[in-house]
Design a protein around this motif. Sequence first.
Motif, PDB file in Angstrom:
ATOM      1  N   LEU A  92       0.815  -1.219   0.000  1.00  0.00           N
ATOM      2  CA  LEU A  92       0.000   0.000   0.000  1.00  0.00           C
ATOM      3  C   LEU A  92       0.848   1.269   0.000  1.00  0.00           C
ATOM      4  O   LEU A  92       0.309   2.365  -0.107  1.00  0.00           O
ATOM      5  CB  LEU A  92      -0.929   0.009   1.229  1.00  0.00           C
ATOM      6  CG  LEU A  92      -1.983  -1.100   1.270  1.00  0.00           C
ATOM      7  CD1 LEU A  92      -2.713  -1.088   2.615  1.00  0.00           C
ATOM      8  CD2 LEU A  92      -2.990  -0.933   0.129  1.00  0.00           C
ATOM      9  N   LYS A  93       2.171   1.087   0.145  1.00  0.00           N
ATOM     10  CA  LYS A  93       3.117   2.215   0.171  1.00  0.00           C
ATOM     11  C   LYS A  93       2.669   3.306   1.165  1.00  0.00           C
ATOM     12  O   LYS A  93       2.469   4.469   0.799  1.00  0.00           O
ATOM     13  CB  LYS A  93       3.289   2.818  -1.228  1.00  0.00           C
ATOM     14  CG  LYS A  93       3.801   1.841  -2.273  1.00  0.00           C
ATOM     15  CD  LYS A  93       4.075   2.515  -3.586  1.00  0.00           C
ATOM     16  CE  LYS A  93       4.553   1.596  -4.681  1.00  0.00           C
ATOM     17  NZ  LYS A  93       5.155   0.335  -4.321  1.00  0.00           N
ATOM     18  N   PRO A  94       2.516   2.927   2.437  1.00  0.00           N
ATOM     19  CA  PRO A  94       2.015   3.894   3.422  1.00  0.00           C
ATOM     20  C   PRO A  94       3.045   4.960   3.796  1.00  0.00           C
ATOM     21  O   PRO A  94       4.260   4.700   3.759  1.00  0.00           O
ATOM     22  CB  PRO A  94       1.707   3.006   4.625  1.00  0.00           C
ATOM     23  CG  PRO A  94       2.690   1.882   4.512  1.00  0.00           C
ATOM     24  CD  PRO A  94       2.814   1.612   3.027  1.00  0.00           C
ATOM     25  N   THR A  95       2.561   6.130   4.128  1.00  0.00           N
ATOM     26  CA  THR A  95       3.446   7.159   4.677  1.00  0.00           C
ATOM     27  C   THR A  95       3.563   6.975   6.185  1.00  0.00           C
ATOM     28  O   THR A  95       4.539   7.421   6.793  1.00  0.00           O
ATOM     29  CB  THR A  95       2.898   8.573   4.385  1.00  0.00           C
ATOM     30  OG1 THR A  95       1.542   8.665   4.882  1.00  0.00           O
ATOM     31  CG2 THR A  95       2.908   8.858   2.896  1.00  0.00           C
ATOM     32  N   VAL A  96       2.575   6.318   6.797  1.00  0.00           N
ATOM     33  CA  VAL A  96       2.634   6.010   8.225  1.00  0.00           C
ATOM     34  C   VAL A  96       1.709   4.842   8.532  1.00  0.00           C
ATOM     35  O   VAL A  96       0.657   4.684   7.908  1.00  0.00           O
ATOM     36  CB  VAL A  96       2.247   7.240   9.080  1.00  0.00           C
ATOM     37  CG1 VAL A  96       0.799   7.639   8.826  1.00  0.00           C
ATOM     38  CG2 VAL A  96       2.479   6.990  10.563  1.00  0.00           C
ATOM     39  N   VAL A  97       2.135   4.002   9.472  1.00  0.00           N
ATOM     40  CA  VAL A  97       1.337   2.865   9.933  1.00  0.00           C
ATOM     41  C   VAL A  97       1.107   3.052  11.431  1.00  0.00           C
ATOM     42  O   VAL A  97       2.051   3.177  12.200  1.00  0.00           O
ATOM     43  CB  VAL A  97       2.064   1.518   9.690  1.00  0.00           C
ATOM     44  CG1 VAL A  97       1.247   0.358  10.261  1.00  0.00           C
ATOM     45  CG2 VAL A  97       2.317   1.312   8.210  1.00  0.00           C
ATOM     46  N   TYR A  98      -0.168   3.060  11.831  1.00  0.00           N
ATOM     47  CA  TYR A  98      -0.503   3.283  13.236  1.00  0.00           C
ATOM     48  C   TYR A  98      -1.000   2.006  13.912  1.00  0.00           C
ATOM     49  O   TYR A  98      -1.823   1.281  13.372  1.00  0.00           O
ATOM     50  CB  TYR A  98      -1.596   4.346  13.364  1.00  0.00           C
ATOM     51  CG  TYR A  98      -1.134   5.756  13.119  1.00  0.00           C
ATOM     52  CD1 TYR A  98      -0.201   6.363  13.956  1.00  0.00           C
ATOM     53  CD2 TYR A  98      -1.635   6.491  12.044  1.00  0.00           C
ATOM     54  CE1 TYR A  98       0.220   7.663  13.731  1.00  0.00           C
ATOM     55  CE2 TYR A  98      -1.229   7.793  11.818  1.00  0.00           C
ATOM     56  CZ  TYR A  98      -0.297   8.384  12.667  1.00  0.00           C
ATOM     57  OH  TYR A  98       0.124   9.665  12.442  1.00  0.00           O
TER      58      TYR A  98
END
Length: 300
Positions: A92-98
């Motif tokens: 998903l090419k995330p900018t952040v994972v929470y």
Amino acid sequence: MTGSRKLGLGILAFIAIVGVGLGVMFGFKAVKPKQSQPRIVATTYAVVQIADKLQLPLVGVPTTANKIPERYKNVTRVGSPMNPNVEKIAGLKPTVVYSVTTLADQFGKAFSKRHIKPYFLNLTSVSALETTVRQMGRRYHRQSQATRAIKQVETAKQTAKQVAAGYHHHPKVLVLMGLPGASYMIGTNRSYIGNLVSISGGRNVFTSKDQEYIQPNDESIKKAKPDVILRLEHALPKMVTAQFNQTFKQDPMWQTIPAVKHHRVYDLQEPDFDATANMRAAIAISKISKWLYPQSGGTT
């Protein structure tokens, strides 16, 4: 002529300078890149709730039995909170994972190998939830949404405080967290449910300086004589509820407890209740307040 020529050249120079300036200004606007949209992955339902309140875009949500908000109904599912799919998240090419601090140990080498560093939100208490929502609101320019969400929780806290203030006796409360497999843990004042009890004006019969949950002890429970029992059904609720009912029926110890004798045993179910704080905290506080201070006796 010479004067006129100089004046003319001066005007042309001025126009040229203005033209260049305007060209640069409009040219900058034309090529100025658009602010990139954050690609946020939420690996727990509590984080999804926060994102929904703040109207944040998500590219990944957890696989859960809880109802996902409408705005995220077509968003990719990335696996359970305790075992998220690293490959799917990476794709998903995330900018952040929470995730949340209580699950930090679940995110190990698999994530570091994909160069993904999850960010863990502190949702261990209602005050921690409010701080997190406020910080998220600032980070994503959603301050007004964050303020509205926090106000709902603050209103519930104040109402519960006023209710408790009207009583001389503050009930003793035992918090249990059921686990699939016929077992349970005791929630201390450091647990999220324990925090809700404190806010609602109850006295947790088991306290700790640093432990959220401790092993049960029949003698300690009997000695504590809780007036109210709150049973959290966190995982596989149907199974856990059946286990609780069977244990309370078969073990004679429970029949000696005031909470059981007076039918003041309450089951805490998702989505209003969870092991970590969430955006339904206001509802949870209201419910516990009514259980601790019922108008006409408790009900099972």
